[in-house]
Design an enzyme around this catalytic site. Structure first.
Site, short mmCIF file in Angstrom:
data_model
loop_
_atom_site.label_atom_id
_atom_site.label_comp_id
_atom_site.label_asym_id
_atom_site.label_seq_id
_atom_site.Cartn_x
_atom_site.Cartn_y
_atom_site.Cartn_z
N TYR A 87 0.85 -1.18 0.00
CA TYR A 87 0.00 0.00 0.00
C TYR A 87 0.89 1.24 0.00
O TYR A 87 1.88 1.30 0.74
CB TYR A 87 -0.89 0.04 1.26
N GLU A 113 -3.47 7.56 -4.07
CA GLU A 113 -3.27 6.26 -3.44
C GLU A 113 -3.08 5.15 -4.47
O GLU A 113 -3.73 5.15 -5.50
CB GLU A 113 -4.52 5.97 -2.59
#
Ligand code: GDP
Ligand code: MN
Length: 380
Positions: A101, A189
């Site tokens: 992530y 993101e």
């Protein structure tokens, strides 16, 4: 403002962040022709402005054209968290070896942008953040300097034990930061940032992409503002924007009409504190005409969850009699029969009171009084 994955990926490519070869399709026919220029297996991904598509069955891998056809058929028109899927992204797949992530957002407590990363990326990142927060690495990005290579190198070595991958990671995070600041984002993101191998060499690639722009800076980026998809936004919020009202729909039953964002937040807090649930945030703004008040009441009461309304006005430039006038007008024209409690203080409050004396509206003297009365009205 959110944009779709396929739009965010295009921005990624412009900033040299690696993505798969992929193309968007709006129909089954288009998907079939798009697939001709891609190599199977192909992943079919629902394009909607919410996360969690994978878990909802909106991401499926097809090994041939028959599977692709059946996946596209099942995903197009699918409902994900209340949104209908109208387009699918077709992407060449890779064999994912690990999911990471990485994201950049604003940390209000640290008063700065932060780079967040984790070796436990993928569909359960929210869970990871809750149960094992130590697996999430956060570093502050100095606003004047931007992200420095030594910072991302430091993080990179905590995630990978391979110098090439660390260099990959530095390049990706540096470019992600450029996107964040260049385009005035509130979130950029990649989840998952996937690890895969080509010819025995390990590489990183953005398998998913999410960008959220800061609405207050959108005017500086007309090309980004043009990406807005009004159809996919909450209709009541679109209507509110048109009427120049700041409105956010929530799931409670007490409708709130307030002037000023701070007072609106305080009103919601107070409703909560007294055991109620606000149905919305609504700031009618500093100068409010009867027209605006009517528009506010119309939007508010169109929400079927709303069982009572609290009007909380601190009159400065806003005149209480304008608000009262608008309220009466709205009740008549929009046939509103819900219990309404009004606390109107400040400019022309006496005129407002006079206007409302023979109406079904309950008057309140203070905020707390108003909140108690509206909750009482709710309970019958
Ligand atoms: P989200 O659920 O809305 O966040 O959608 P994602 O784009 O993140 O996809 C969900 C999951 O599908 C990912 O975590 C991957 O495990 C899987 N996935 C997506 N694209 C690919 C791909 O190209 N190859 C493989 N093997 N899996 C993929
Ligand atoms: Mn994802």
């Amino acid at each position: 403002m959110k944009i779709y994955e396929y739009q965010a990926k295009e921005i990624f490519r412009n900033y040299n962040i690696p993505t798969s070869k992929e193309k968007i399709a709006f129909s089954l026919d288009e998907a079939k022709s798009v697939a001709k220029n891609l190599t199977f297996p192909i992943v079919v991904k629902a394009q909607v402005l919410v996360g969690g598509r994978g878990k909802a069955g909106g991401v499926k891998i097809a090994k041939d054209i028959n599977e692709l056809e059946s996946h596209v058929k099942s995903i197009l028109g699918m409902n994900i968290k209340g949104l209908t899927v109208k387009k699918v992204l077709l992407a060449e797949t890779i064999k994912i070896e690990a999911e990471y992530y990485v994201g950049i957002t604003i940390d209000r407590e640290k008063q700065s942008a932060v780079l967040i990363s984790s070796a436990s990326g993928g569909m359960d990142i929210e869970q990871v953040a809750q149960t094992s927060p130590e697996k999430i690495l956060t570093i502050v990005i100095p606003s004047f300097l931007g992200l420095k290579p030594f910072q991302s190198r430091n993080v990179g070595y905590q995630l990978f034990n391979d110098a090439n991958l660390v260099n990959n990671f530095i390049s990706i995070t540096t470019n992600l930061t450029r996107i964040f600041f260049d385009l005035d984002c509130s979130l950029v993101e990649i989840n998952p940032l996937a690890l895969y191998s080509v010819n025995n060499e390990k590489k990183l690639i953005a398998v998913d992409a999410k960008i959220v722009f800061d609405d207050n800076a959108l005017f500086k980026h007309p090309d980004m503002a043009a990406l807005r998809d009004i159809e996919s936004e909450e209709p009541s919020e679109v209507q509110a924007k048109k009427a120049d009202l700041s409105y956010v729909k929530l799931d409670g039953d007490v409708g709130c009409v307030v002037n000023g964002a701070g007072l609106a937040m305080a009103t919601m807090d107070l409703i909560k504190r007294h055991g109620g649930n606000p149905a919305n945030f609504l700031d009618i703004g500093g100068s409010s005409s009867p027209e605006k008040m009517r528009a506010a009441m119309k939007i508010l009461t169109a929400d079927k969850n709303v069982k009572a309304v609290l009007v909380n006005i601190f009159g400065g430039i806003t005149r209480c009699d304008d608000v009262a006038q608008g309220l009466l007008w709205a009740m008549k024209e929009e046939n509103i029969a819900l219990p309404i409690v009004a606390r109107l203080v400040g400019t022309n409050q006496d005129k407002a009171k006079a206007l409302l004396t023979d109406s079904p509206i309950t008057f309140a003297e203070t905020m707390t009084d108003g909140v108690k009365k509206v909750i009482k009205a709710l309970k019958g």
